[in-house]
Design an enzyme around this catalytic site. Sequence first.
Site, PDB file in Angstrom:
ATOM      1  N   PHE A   7     -10.225   1.223   8.021  1.00 18.51           N
ATOM      2  CA  PHE A   7      -9.294   2.249   7.551  1.00 18.51           C
ATOM      3  C   PHE A   7     -10.003   3.241   6.642  1.00 18.51           C
ATOM      4  O   PHE A   7     -10.756   2.858   5.741  1.00 18.51           O
ATOM      5  CB  PHE A   7      -8.143   1.612   6.757  1.00 18.51           C
ATOM      6  CG  PHE A   7      -7.116   0.916   7.591  1.00 18.51           C
ATOM      7  CD1 PHE A   7      -5.930   1.553   7.929  1.00 18.51           C
ATOM      8  CD2 PHE A   7      -7.332  -0.382   8.042  1.00 18.51           C
ATOM      9  CE1 PHE A   7      -4.974   0.902   8.700  1.00 18.51           C
ATOM     10  CE2 PHE A   7      -6.381  -1.035   8.809  1.00 18.51           C
ATOM     11  CZ  PHE A   7      -5.195  -0.394   9.144  1.00 18.51           C
ATOM     12  N   ASP A   8      -9.722   4.523   6.855  1.00 18.75           N
ATOM     13  CA  ASP A   8     -10.001   5.538   5.856  1.00 18.75           C
ATOM     14  C   ASP A   8      -9.096   5.237   4.660  1.00 18.75           C
ATOM     15  O   ASP A   8      -8.155   4.435   4.764  1.00 18.75           O
ATOM     16  CB  ASP A   8      -9.688   6.910   6.465  1.00 18.75           C
ATOM     17  CG  ASP A   8      -9.772   8.040   5.465  1.00 18.75           C
ATOM     18  OD1 ASP A   8     -10.769   8.111   4.730  1.00 18.75           O
ATOM     19  OD2 ASP A   8      -8.818   8.836   5.408  1.00 18.75           O
ATOM     20  N   PHE A   9      -9.339   5.850   3.524  1.00 20.10           N
ATOM     21  CA  PHE A   9      -8.551   5.558   2.315  1.00 20.10           C
ATOM     22  C   PHE A   9      -7.564   6.680   1.995  1.00 20.10           C
ATOM     23  O   PHE A   9      -6.358   6.511   2.119  1.00 20.10           O
ATOM     24  CB  PHE A   9      -9.505   5.329   1.130  1.00 20.10           C
ATOM     25  CG  PHE A   9      -8.836   4.767  -0.087  1.00 20.10           C
ATOM     26  CD1 PHE A   9      -8.736   3.396  -0.261  1.00 20.10           C
ATOM     27  CD2 PHE A   9      -8.305   5.601  -1.056  1.00 20.10           C
ATOM     28  CE1 PHE A   9      -8.107   2.867  -1.373  1.00 20.10           C
ATOM     29  CE2 PHE A   9      -7.680   5.084  -2.174  1.00 20.10           C
ATOM     30  CZ  PHE A   9      -7.583   3.708  -2.338  1.00 20.10           C
ATOM     31  N   ASP A  10      -8.075   7.853   1.601  1.00 21.61           N
ATOM     32  CA  ASP A  10      -7.215   8.981   1.233  1.00 21.61           C
ATOM     33  C   ASP A  10      -6.478   9.506   2.459  1.00 21.61           C
ATOM     34  O   ASP A  10      -7.094   9.877   3.457  1.00 21.61           O
ATOM     35  CB  ASP A  10      -8.055  10.118   0.632  1.00 21.61           C
ATOM     36  CG  ASP A  10      -8.767   9.704  -0.646  1.00 21.61           C
ATOM     37  OD1 ASP A  10      -8.095   9.232  -1.572  1.00 21.61           O
ATOM     38  OD2 ASP A  10     -10.008   9.849  -0.712  1.00 21.61           O
TER      39      ASP A  10
END
Length: 215
Positions: A7-10
């Site tokens: 997963f990406d975060f932002d």
Amino acid sequence: MYRYVLFDFDGTVFDTVEGISKSASYAAGKLGIDAAPETLRCFAGPPLVDMFMEHFGFSREDAELATGYFRERYVPTGLYECRVFPGIKELLTALRAAGLRVGIATSKPQTLAEELLAGEGMTGLFEVVCGSDSDGNNNSKAQVLGRAMAALGAVKEETVLVGDTKYDVAGAHECGVSCIGVEYGYAAEGELESAGAEYIVKDIPGLRSLLLGQT
């Protein structure tokens, strides 16, 4: 379909746009540019130096200076102007229960991502968290994704990156893996399609259906 889900975060796990856009506005102001936070949503997610060059036409030197100003506000204040997207914790719990290997691959400084995850009691939902160095180096999506995959022992054909911008799609493809684009994040209209995301989902229930094969 996929065994390893990064997963990406932002814009994917955390809604961080308020703190990031306000801090980008603060940095621009320090360099004599009046830019309203609502016009700087694009700064949520991509490497900051790249975004300051792309959005304002800064030289690399000025972009690095602006990034320093950004952190003046972001680290003590902007970092905490955020929230977890509703439904993400439940999704991650379900993915882990189904036996999927789950991690984070973000251009955000790793220490800051870890702090926010710990504050929400989410550290145990991820096997690995990979982000940029504290000085902002090693921050391209391909670099952090590659490190996350290595830490998990991930097989390319069984790996997918979940992200919300063209930078996520490009980083995934550079690493030879697929990308699921999420429209609830910060991408401009049509951005994920133009970037070539293999899948695009509207919301977290749609993401859950795709990853777990639920209807």
